[in-house]
Scaffold this motif. Structure first.
Motif, PDB file in Angstrom:
ATOM      1  N   LEU A 412      -0.023   5.949  14.482  1.00 28.74           N
ATOM      2  CA  LEU A 412       0.683   5.088  13.530  1.00 28.74           C
ATOM      3  C   LEU A 412       1.475   5.939  12.534  1.00 28.74           C
ATOM      4  N   GLN A 413       2.681   6.313  12.961  1.00 29.04           N
ATOM      5  CA  GLN A 413       3.505   7.260  12.229  1.00 29.04           C
ATOM      6  C   GLN A 413       3.968   6.706  10.882  1.00 29.04           C
ATOM      7  N   ALA A 414       4.275   5.419  10.813  1.00 27.11           N
ATOM      8  CA  ALA A 414       4.760   4.846   9.551  1.00 27.11           C
ATOM      9  C   ALA A 414       3.648   4.847   8.502  1.00 27.11           C
ATOM     10  N   HIS A 415       2.383   4.693   8.968  1.00 23.53           N
ATOM     11  CA  HIS A 415       1.256   4.798   8.039  1.00 23.53           C
ATOM     12  C   HIS A 415       1.207   6.198   7.446  1.00 23.53           C
ATOM     13  N   LYS A 416       1.452   7.171   8.306  1.00 20.38           N
ATOM     14  CA  LYS A 416       1.469   8.556   7.833  1.00 20.38           C
ATOM     15  C   LYS A 416       2.625   8.775   6.846  1.00 20.38           C
ATOM     16  N   ASN A 417       3.807   8.283   7.226  1.00 19.03           N
ATOM     17  CA  ASN A 417       4.999   8.475   6.383  1.00 19.03           C
ATOM     18  C   ASN A 417       4.802   7.988   4.951  1.00 19.03           C
ATOM     19  N   ALA A 418       4.104   6.869   4.806  1.00 20.92           N
ATOM     20  CA  ALA A 418       3.914   6.290   3.467  1.00 20.92           C
ATOM     21  C   ALA A 418       3.217   7.298   2.560  1.00 20.92           C
ATOM     22  N   VAL A 419       2.360   8.129   3.150  1.00 21.45           N
ATOM     23  CA  VAL A 419       1.691   9.168   2.371  1.00 21.45           C
ATOM     24  C   VAL A 419       2.578  10.402   2.240  1.00 21.45           C
ATOM     25  N   THR A 420       3.175  10.809   3.350  1.00 23.40           N
ATOM     26  CA  THR A 420       4.003  12.023   3.350  1.00 23.40           C
ATOM     27  C   THR A 420       5.106  11.957   2.286  1.00 23.40           C
ATOM     28  N   LEU A 421       5.787  10.825   2.229  1.00 23.94           N
ATOM     29  CA  LEU A 421       6.848  10.631   1.240  1.00 23.94           C
ATOM     30  C   LEU A 421       6.339  10.854  -0.173  1.00 23.94           C
ATOM     31  N   ARG A 422       5.161  10.303  -0.456  1.00 23.46           N
ATOM     32  CA  ARG A 422       4.605  10.413  -1.815  1.00 23.46           C
ATOM     33  C   ARG A 422       4.208  11.857  -2.118  1.00 23.46           C
TER      34      ARG A 422
ATOM     35  N   ALA B 243       9.164   0.510  -9.636  1.00 22.54           N
ATOM     36  CA  ALA B 243       8.754   0.940  -8.297  1.00 22.54           C
ATOM     37  C   ALA B 243       9.732   1.965  -7.733  1.00 22.54           C
ATOM     38  N   VAL B 244       9.269   2.755  -6.770  1.00 23.81           N
ATOM     39  CA  VAL B 244      10.144   3.716  -6.084  1.00 23.81           C
ATOM     40  C   VAL B 244      10.569   3.089  -4.750  1.00 23.81           C
ATOM     41  N   PRO B 245      11.847   2.776  -4.595  1.00 24.72           N
ATOM     42  CA  PRO B 245      12.296   2.046  -3.399  1.00 24.72           C
ATOM     43  C   PRO B 245      11.866   2.694  -2.075  1.00 24.72           C
ATOM     44  N   SER B 246      11.908   4.020  -2.004  1.00 25.62           N
ATOM     45  CA  SER B 246      11.539   4.658  -0.730  1.00 25.62           C
ATOM     46  C   SER B 246      10.043   4.464  -0.441  1.00 25.62           C
ATOM     47  N   PHE B 247       9.215   4.467  -1.474  1.00 16.91           N
ATOM     48  CA  PHE B 247       7.780   4.227  -1.270  1.00 16.91           C
ATOM     49  C   PHE B 247       7.548   2.788  -0.784  1.00 16.91           C
ATOM     50  N   VAL B 248       8.213   1.854  -1.458  1.00 15.31           N
ATOM     51  CA  VAL B 248       8.054   0.439  -1.088  1.00 15.31           C
ATOM     52  C   VAL B 248       8.483   0.240   0.367  1.00 15.31           C
ATOM     53  N   ALA B 249       9.606   0.844   0.720  1.00 15.15           N
ATOM     54  CA  ALA B 249      10.102   0.722   2.099  1.00 15.15           C
ATOM     55  C   ALA B 249       9.090   1.300   3.086  1.00 15.15           C
ATOM     56  N   SER B 250       8.498   2.441   2.735  1.00 14.69           N
ATOM     57  CA  SER B 250       7.553   3.080   3.661  1.00 14.69           C
ATOM     58  C   SER B 250       6.309   2.213   3.848  1.00 14.69           C
ATOM     59  N   ASP B 251       5.885   1.524   2.796  1.00 20.27           N
ATOM     60  CA  ASP B 251       4.722   0.645   2.922  1.00 20.27           C
ATOM     61  C   ASP B 251       5.046  -0.574   3.794  1.00 20.27           C
TER      62      ASP B 251
END
Lengths: 430, 430
Positions: A412-422, B243-251
């Protein structure tokens, strides 16, 4: 009465078999009425109230005048009794309130659990000769403590279009927000879909006949929760020579008078006690107004002698009784060892009737072996447990890598991305 | 993406409608397989394992060697991540333990509530490309804390007759007592009726496809409890200019990758934020391995602008999201006001992924609006609440009269007698 000596574990399930019912025929009727109520609303409610209750009503909601009239009809003696019961039920269920549970699982990771009330609930109270106002107390008191916003009560009207005054009095006393004179399948369907007269609710509580039971089951297919699946009431008593045979007999009979399919079981290590209880039952049963019902239930009752308390406990846990009375020298042994029972009554002066009415515990309990997997009704039955979490920058740095690795391993890459971005965002600022 | 401006409450349920499924066709298949497993046991298990998983197995139980082999296959990096997650889940669920609640409701009337573990539970873990070992942690850890005696895990074998090593590792780590290589409808039927290979259990937990979901529903008709009814996963985010738009998008995307029927909703009082999130989604989605799925889900997603936070909260409570992320200046307002949600995530550094894997909260949560009436899985899901009472002679004298009056008013003479006999007995001795 069936006396059984020292049954082997292989036959326990056979001798303790509960009556099974076929529900297929009923199901067709229930589904039809549900469909009609869903489509036609109050028009269908009127039709089935006319068919099943033999009456046409202009207004289904019980008015303030009707409530005041009912209060006037109840004796002050009964009012006081109901108030005492309410007070004890209130105390015991208030004690079940829980605080927010909050912990920091890792530095910067705060998690907590809170309970919030189910906003809209429905109580079903059967009509008929025995007006179950005690069940109103058992359901409305914890609902009010929980903070449920809407507490709707449905009960069938009698031939004159009224609901028993004791039910109205109890409902009024315990914060029911709306009382509707609709019963049976149509009441459950009404609370499931909502009609102009009957509010839609999120969870339905309360007893009923086979039609109501099947209707509640069907309601769950439309997103409504129910208190628990239902079956005939049951009592198992374990007693030895420290028990008083006449008390034991009176408790078995109080179970037997509920219905011909009631389950009445005595387990004992003492044959003397079994014989004495049997004699007492014969004497006491003759005095009962409902002796025809009680005799039928007693005919199917089981008096089981076992070699020792260890075997008795295993047998009882295997059965999982709704009500379990312990009148034994070794009551601690049974209290500590019982894992499958709805409600437990300990000692010679603790009849089941106490819990049925006024000690403070709830009388809406799992029957039919459901004590193995369901709780009786309690404060939590009217609430939902929700979780919350708040993570700081430090916190996500502490657990972020673990999340990335696990999400990737689950594909689940998008789950990972949500953390990576932060993590990247924090890194860039540091 | 569907942008919706200031929708009126009358159309909330329409725009937030969840995908509905017809289960009638599936039901026939499920009923047939249940009947066959009930009648033929392992023979039926073998037949359907061959049909659905394309393999014949001699032994369904995972052996100690297979577990050891799996442990050897897991990278130490993944092991550490799983251990960290387990540790947090353990801490948060241990904190949910409750003590006996005991009070004297009236002098001489002692009532208490205690929780006891459900003795036998079953966990279903789906197979397929994404091995949900995280769900093993979410179910087995609280089951072990609760003290469940038997924890059975069923998961389908792959074409070589194996279960994903990460699932085996997690099960081994968290006290699962038996792992069985059987999946789908036949696994649920097996745990419902018991076969020589699959133990009968009292409650079944875990996710699954439509067939498994319908099978779990059917299991409840045979006396087995289930964790909760299931539906597609869903996420609602409320966010403003903090909010940070990129974080919201990733979630939103982490929700979208689950399946084409995933529900993805953004509610905001800021049109600027909505536009920025929309742009970020377009960018991020292109990088996802599961972008075909994510794009389908995003097509149906809703970006809803509302006038103020009060309206936003009402809309969110009306929907009752499984996951609810709050990235708002007014996070306290939302935390205090939310009554219908499964799990709540607060702040810019609290992605849903954290709760999915490693923060400590449970990820088995009510979907499909069930947040209105069901709790997410928590420690209590693995226990039953039982009540006990012990009444002294003084106690029954205090409440006996009230019981007599109420029992008589309900027409239950034997219930009254059980008290009368005891009161008389005390009286005669005094």
């Amino acid at each position: 009465m069936n006396k059984i000596d020292n049954p082997k574990p292989e036959i326990w399930s056979e001798i303790l078999k509960r009556p099974t019912k076929t529900i297929d025929d009923i199901e067709i009727t229930v589904k039809e009425i549900f469909k009609e109520v869903q489509k036609k609303g109050d028009e269908a409610i009127a039709k089935y109230t006319s068919i099943f209750d033999g009456i046409s009503l202009e207004n289904y909601e019980v008015s303030e005048e009707e409530i005041q009239e009912a209060i006037g009809l109840i004796s002050s003696e009964l009012k006081e009794a109901i108030q005492l019961a309410k007070s004890n039920i209130y105390k015991f269920h208030s004690a079940q309130k829980t605080e927010r549970i909050s912990i920091e699982t890792t530095e910067g990771v705060r998690c907590w659990q809170e309970k919030r009330p189910i906003q809209k609930i429905g109580l079903y109270i059967p009509g008929g000769t025995a007006p179950l106002f005690s069940t109103v107390l058992m359901l409305a008191v914890p609902a009010e403590i929980a903070g449920c916003k809407e507490i709707v009560l449905c009960s069938p009207p009698d031939k004159t279009g009224k609901i028993n005054p004791a039910i109205l009095y109890a409902a009024h006393l315990c914060g029911v927000t709306k009382i509707v004179k609709v019963g049976g399948i149509q009441a459950i369907a009404g609370m499931t879909f909502g009609t102009p007269s009957i509010p839609k609710v999120y969870k339905i509580f309360g007893p009923g006949n086979q039609f109501v039971t099947v209707a509640k089951q069907l309601a769950t297919q439309f997103g409504v929760a129910i208190d628990m699946p239902a079956g005939p009431s049951e009592l198992l008593i374990v007693a030895d020579d420290t028990a008083v045979p006449s008390f034991v007999a009176s408790d078995l009979l109080s179970q037997a008078e509920h219905g011909t399919d009631s389950q009445v079981i005595l387990v004992s290590t003492s044959k003397k006690l079994i014989d004495a209880v049997e004699k007492e039952i014969q004497i006491q049963i003759e005095e009962l107004p409902r002796k025809v019902i009680a005799k039928k239930a007693i005919e199917n009752s089981k008096l089981i002698w076992v070699e020792n308390d260890k075997i008795a406990l295993d047998l009882i846990n295997d059965y999982g009784p709704e009500h379990f009375i312990i009148c034994s020298e070794y009551d601690d042994f049974y209290c500590n060892g019982i894992v499958n029972a709805g409600s437990v009554f300990i000692g010679n002066y603790t009849p089941e009737s106490a819990g049925d009415y006024a000690s403070g515990t709830n009388h809406t309990l799992p029957t039919n072996g459901y004590a193995k997997n369901y709780s009786g009704v309690n404060l939590d039955s009217f609430m939902k447990s929700m979780t919350f979490q708040k993570i700081t920058e430090k916190g996500i740095q502490n657990i972020g890598k673990a999340i990335e690795i696990m999400a990737e391993a689950e594909g689940l890459q998008a789950h990972k991305n949500a953390v990576t971005l932060r993590l990247k965002n924090i890194g860039e600022r540091e």
